[in-house]
Design an enzyme around this catalytic site. Structure first.
Site, short mmCIF file in Angstrom:
data_model
loop_
_atom_site.label_atom_id
_atom_site.label_comp_id
_atom_site.label_asym_id
_atom_site.label_seq_id
_atom_site.Cartn_x
_atom_site.Cartn_y
_atom_site.Cartn_z
N ASP A 1 0.88 -1.17 0.00
CA ASP A 1 0.00 0.00 0.00
C ASP A 1 0.91 1.22 0.00
O ASP A 1 1.95 1.22 0.66
CB ASP A 1 -0.92 -0.01 1.22
CG ASP A 1 -1.97 -1.10 1.15
OD1 ASP A 1 -2.46 -1.39 0.04
OD2 ASP A 1 -2.30 -1.67 2.20
N ASP B 1 -6.65 -1.04 -4.87
CA ASP B 1 -7.78 -0.85 -3.93
C ASP B 1 -8.79 0.13 -4.50
O ASP B 1 -10.00 -0.06 -4.37
CB ASP B 1 -7.28 -0.32 -2.58
CG ASP B 1 -6.35 -1.26 -1.86
OD1 ASP B 1 -6.44 -2.49 -2.08
OD2 ASP B 1 -5.52 -0.77 -1.06
#
Length: 161
Positions: A115, A133
């Site tokens: 991330d 995402d």
């Protein structure tokens, strides 16, 4: 065929960004992304569980569930591709699968999902995302919209009266 290429393009773009982030020293993060007036912060974060580290103590489950979900979504897309119409559903599945494929690659190869950004807006500033995402979220939103649009469509039987 074009839909599959879009899935691969989405996954490839996210994976390339993840490679760039991974190549940098962790000490370089967090930092503001230039040109965003401080609204997007770059991070280098490794998520070994589902979002918010849910089930990080169950790594096999964290790998198995996304494989099953991505397979089911790919099956649904495979069913819809030859059918006329269903454009929003196909778009939703393409967006979702593109993001899912990138994160699935991370889970299976790296054993964690990379991330790399947060948005400096109220509660969102504490959540670190990746582009995959965002595509999963966007795909889900398009799917909801497609279902709402389907419900609002006038019934053909009613129109014939």
């Amino acid at each position: 065929m074009i839909l599959i290429l879009f899935i691969l393009l989405i996954a490839a773009v996210d994976l390339c960004i993840k490679e760039e982030i991974e190549a940098k020293d962790s000490a370089d993060f967090p930092k503001v992304l230039e040109g965003t007036k401080g609204k997007i912060i770059l991070h280098k974060s490794h998520n070994t569980g589902f979002p918010f580290e849910v089930l990080k103590s169950r790594p096999e489950l964290v790998k198995l569930v996304p494989v099953a979900v991505a397979s089911a979504l790919a099956g649904i897309l495979g069913y819809l591709i030859p059918k006329k119409g269903h454009r929003l559903e196909k778009l939703a599945l393409v967006l979702t699968l593109g993001g899912a494929l990138s994160n699935l690659y991370d889970r299976l190869v790296r054993n964690y999902v990379v991330d790399y950004f947060s948005i400096d807006v109220k509660r969102l500033k504490k959540v670190i995302f990746n582009l995959g995402d965002m595509f999963i979220f966007l795909g889900a939103a398009v799917m909801v919209l497609s279902q709402v649009a389907e419900e609002w469509k006038p019934d053909k039987k009613t129109l014939r009266r």
